[in-house]
Motif scaffolding. Structure first.
Motif, PDB file in Angstrom:
ATOM      1  N   VAL A  30       0.865  -1.179   0.000  1.00  0.00           N
ATOM      2  CA  VAL A  30       0.000   0.000   0.000  1.00  0.00           C
ATOM      3  C   VAL A  30       0.900   1.227   0.000  1.00  0.00           C
ATOM      4  O   VAL A  30       1.687   1.436   0.933  1.00  0.00           O
ATOM      5  N   MET A  31       0.826   2.002  -1.077  1.00  0.00           N
ATOM      6  CA  MET A  31       1.686   3.161  -1.219  1.00  0.00           C
ATOM      7  C   MET A  31       1.195   4.307  -0.342  1.00  0.00           C
ATOM      8  O   MET A  31       0.108   4.241   0.234  1.00  0.00           O
ATOM      9  N   TYR A  32       2.004   5.349  -0.268  1.00  0.00           N
ATOM     10  CA  TYR A  32       1.677   6.455   0.633  1.00  0.00           C
ATOM     11  C   TYR A  32       0.507   7.287   0.122  1.00  0.00           C
ATOM     12  O   TYR A  32      -0.030   8.113   0.865  1.00  0.00           O
ATOM     13  N   ASN A  33       0.102   7.081  -1.124  1.00  0.00           N
ATOM     14  CA  ASN A  33      -1.119   7.726  -1.626  1.00  0.00           C
ATOM     15  C   ASN A  33      -2.323   6.797  -1.497  1.00  0.00           C
ATOM     16  O   ASN A  33      -3.375   7.048  -2.088  1.00  0.00           O
ATOM     17  N   VAL A  38       0.436  -4.646  -6.581  1.00  0.00           N
ATOM     18  CA  VAL A  38       0.633  -6.088  -6.449  1.00  0.00           C
ATOM     19  C   VAL A  38       1.681  -6.527  -7.464  1.00  0.00           C
ATOM     20  O   VAL A  38       1.643  -6.123  -8.631  1.00  0.00           O
ATOM     21  N   GLY A  39       2.614  -7.342  -7.030  1.00  0.00           N
ATOM     22  CA  GLY A  39       3.652  -7.839  -7.922  1.00  0.00           C
ATOM     23  C   GLY A  39       4.176  -9.167  -7.422  1.00  0.00           C
ATOM     24  O   GLY A  39       3.743  -9.681  -6.392  1.00  0.00           O
ATOM     25  N   GLY A  40       5.118  -9.718  -8.166  1.00  0.00           N
ATOM     26  CA  GLY A  40       5.699 -10.983  -7.726  1.00  0.00           C
ATOM     27  C   GLY A  40       6.347 -11.732  -8.861  1.00  0.00           C
ATOM     28  O   GLY A  40       6.691 -11.166  -9.901  1.00  0.00           O
ATOM     29  N   GLY A  41       6.481 -13.035  -8.661  1.00  0.00           N
ATOM     30  CA  GLY A  41       7.156 -13.875  -9.646  1.00  0.00           C
ATOM     31  C   GLY A  41       7.256 -15.293  -9.135  1.00  0.00           C
ATOM     32  O   GLY A  41       6.328 -15.806  -8.490  1.00  0.00           O
ATOM     33  N   SER A  42       8.377 -15.912  -9.381  1.00  0.00           N
ATOM     34  CA  SER A  42       8.584 -17.314  -9.039  1.00  0.00           C
ATOM     35  C   SER A  42       9.753 -17.443  -8.083  1.00  0.00           C
ATOM     36  O   SER A  42      10.534 -16.511  -7.882  1.00  0.00           O
ATOM     37  N   ASN A  63       9.328   1.636   0.149  1.00  0.00           N
ATOM     38  CA  ASN A  63       8.491   2.432  -0.754  1.00  0.00           C
ATOM     39  C   ASN A  63       6.999   2.369  -0.421  1.00  0.00           C
ATOM     40  O   ASN A  63       6.184   2.970  -1.123  1.00  0.00           O
ATOM     41  N   TYR A  64       6.655   1.626   0.634  1.00  0.00           N
ATOM     42  CA  TYR A  64       5.244   1.379   0.923  1.00  0.00           C
ATOM     43  C   TYR A  64       4.903   1.711   2.378  1.00  0.00           C
ATOM     44  O   TYR A  64       5.746   1.586   3.272  1.00  0.00           O
ATOM     45  N   LYS A  65       3.659   2.094   2.560  1.00  0.00           N
ATOM     46  CA  LYS A  65       3.154   2.334   3.908  1.00  0.00           C
ATOM     47  C   LYS A  65       2.940   1.015   4.639  1.00  0.00           C
ATOM     48  O   LYS A  65       3.181   0.902   5.840  1.00  0.00           O
ATOM     49  N   SER A  66       2.461   0.022   3.916  1.00  0.00           N
ATOM     50  CA  SER A  66       2.370  -1.339   4.445  1.00  0.00           C
ATOM     51  C   SER A  66       2.806  -2.295   3.351  1.00  0.00           C
ATOM     52  O   SER A  66       2.649  -2.015   2.156  1.00  0.00           O
ATOM     53  N   PHE A  67       3.349  -3.430   3.760  1.00  0.00           N
ATOM     54  CA  PHE A  67       3.987  -4.317   2.785  1.00  0.00           C
ATOM     55  C   PHE A  67       3.881  -5.755   3.272  1.00  0.00           C
ATOM     56  O   PHE A  67       4.286  -6.078   4.393  1.00  0.00           O
TER      57      PHE A  67
END
Length: 384
Positions: A30-33, A38-42, A63-67
Motif C-alpha cells: 500500500v503506497m503512501y497515496n 501487487v507484484g511478484g514472480g517465481s 516504498n510502501y506504507k504497508s507491505f
C-alpha cells in the motif's frame, strides 16, 4: 528412444519432482497515496523455510506504507505462507525469503537432496534446460530450451528458453533434474528492433558466490536440499543381476542400482541388452570428515585516541559445507602485533564456526598498528 521422446520424458519427470518446490511469490504494497500495488514472480524452496528468488521480484519495503509478501508452494492457488523477512543481494539480483512456518513434508515438499551444478564445464553450451515458473497470470508452467552461452555480463548464462513476466526467480534444471540456476529475465528490444530468444539465468556458480549462500549452507540436516551434482554413466549387461549389482565408481562405496534410480531422474537406453543410465547420483558416499583452511589477515591502523592505546574486537564466520557439521576449530598464528583474546567457537548445530580476536593500535602520537595473520583450520563431519 528418440531425442524428442527423451526430452518429453525429462520434462514430465522434472515437473513432477520439483512442482512442490517451485514457489509462487507475491507481494502486496500500500503506497503512501493509499493506492495498492501487487507484484511478484517465481521462486525455489531451499530447505524448509527459505525461498530463493530474484531481488527485483519483491518490491522495496521502504516504498510502501504497508507491505506483505506471501509464498504459495506448487500452485498459485495453494494456501499462502507469510514471508517474515527478505534478505537481498542486489548486486547479483538475488533474494532469500524466510517463511513464517516451515514447509515440512506437506505435499512431498521435502524432496531432497537437490543436486546442484556449480561448475560451468558440467553444463556447456547446448545443454538442455527446463524452466519452472508462473508466467503472466498462469499456474505452474514448464518451458525448455538450450544454454546458448556462458559469457554474458555478471556471470549470467544466456538461454533461448521462453520467459515471460512472472518467470523471474523460477528454477532452471538440466535434463537429469540438477539445478542450473534461476531465471532472471531477457532482452525484448535492441536498437529499436524486437528481440526474442535472448534470455538469462543466474547460474548456481553466481549464487554460491553470494553472501546469501551462507544462509543456504547453514541449513541444518535433514532440511538441507542443496547438494553436489555427480554425473556418472552406468553400463550393465546382465539384466538378471540388476537388483543385486552394486555400482562401482570412484566416488562411492557400492550403492545398489535400484537405490540410485529410486530417487533420481534418469534416462535408460536398453540397446543390445545393455543398460545405460545417466543419473545424478545423490546417494554417493561423501567423505565422513573434511578439513577446510581459511586465511585471516586483518590490520587495525586507526588511532582514535591521542595519548592512549585503542582496541577493537573482530569476527570471522566460517559456515559448514552443505551436509556437514563443524566439529573442531583450530588456528595457527603466522604473524601478530597487539593481538589478543583469540578464540574460535562452534554454534550448537555445528553450522558455523566463529573466529574472534581483538587488535590494539597505538595512540595518535605513536601510531603503531595492530594486526593478525593466521590460518584457521575447521574440521567437519558428515551430518547424515
Amino acid at each position: 528412444m528418440s531425442a524428442p521422446a527423451q526430452a518429453d520424458r525429462a520434462a514430465v519427470q522434472i515437473a513432477a519432482r520439483y512442482n512442490v518446490r517451485t514457489v509462487h511469490v507475491q507481494y502486496v504494497g500500500v503506497m503512501y497515496n493509499d493506492k495498492q500495488e501487487v507484484g511478484g514472480g517465481s521462486g525455489l524452496l531451499i530447505g524448509d523455510s527459505l525461498v530463493l528468488t530474484n531481488s527485483h521480484v519483491i518490491g522495496r519495503e521502504e516504498n510502501y506504507k504497508s507491505f506483505d509478501v506471501n509464498a504459495r508452494l506448487g500452485s498459485r492457488n495453494a494456501n499462502p505462507i507469510k514471508v517474515t523477512a527478505v534478505h537481498r543481494d542486489d548486486a547479483r539480483d538475488l533474494a532469500l525469503l524466510e517463511l513464517a512456518q516451515p514447509a515440512g513434508n506437506s505435499g512431498g515438499a521435502s524432496r531432497c537432496p537437490m543436486p546442484v551444478i556449480n561448475d560451468n564445464q558440467q553444463a556447456p553450451m547446448g545443454t538442455q534446460l527446463y524452466l519452472l515458473g508462473y508466467p503472466l497470470d498462469l499456474d505452474l508452467s514448464i518451458s525448455s530450451g538450450l544454454i546458448s552461452n556462458q559469457t554474458s555480463p555478471s556471470g549470467r548464462w544466456q538461454t533461448d528458453t521462453v520467459m515471460n513476466v512472472g518467470n523471474s526467480g523460477g528454477p532452471a534444471f538440466n535434463e537429469f533434474g540438477a539445478l542450473l540456476g534461476i531465471a532472471v529475465g531477457g532482452i525484448v528490444k535492441w536498437n529499436e528492433a524486437q528481440v526474442s530468444g535472448v534470455n538469462f539465468i543466474i547460474p548456481a556458480t553466481v549464487i554460491t558466490a553470494s553472501p546469501l549462500y551462507n544462509m543456504i549452507a547453514a541449513i541444518p540436516q535433514p532440511s538441507v536440499c542443496w547438494t553436489k551434482w555427480v554425473d556418472t554413466t552406468i553400463s550393465f549387461e546382465n539384466w538378471s543381476k540388476l537388483n543385486s549389482t552394486h555400482v562401482q565408481t570412484q566416488a562411492n562405496a557400492g550403492v545398489k542400482i535400484p537405490e540410485i534410480l529410486a530417487g533420481a531422474i534418469h534416462t535408460i537406453l536398453p540397446e543390445d541388452r545393455r543398460l545405460i543410465v545417466n543419473v545424478p547420483v545423490t546417494q554417493l558416499v561423501e567423505p565422513k570428515q573434511i578439513e577446510r583452511s581459511y586465511t585471516v589477515d586483518k590490520t587495525k591502523d586507526d588511532h582514535p585516541v591521542v595519548f592512549a592505546e585503542h582496541s577493537a574486537d573482530y569476527t570471522e564466520n566460517f559456515p559448514a559445507e552443505p551436509g556437514y557439521r563443524i566439529t573442531g576449530c583450530k588456528w595457527h598464528v603466522e604473524t601478530a602485533n597487539g593481538a589478543s583474546n583469540i578464540a574460535c567457537a562452534i554454534n550448537d548445530s555445528g553450522a558455523q564456526a566463529r573466529f574472534t580476536f581483538r587488535l590494539t593500535s597505538g595512540p595518535a602520537v605513536d601510531r603503531y598498528r595492530g594486526w593478525l595473520g593466521a590460518t584457521v583450520n575447521v574440521s567437519q563431519m558428515l551430518a547424515k
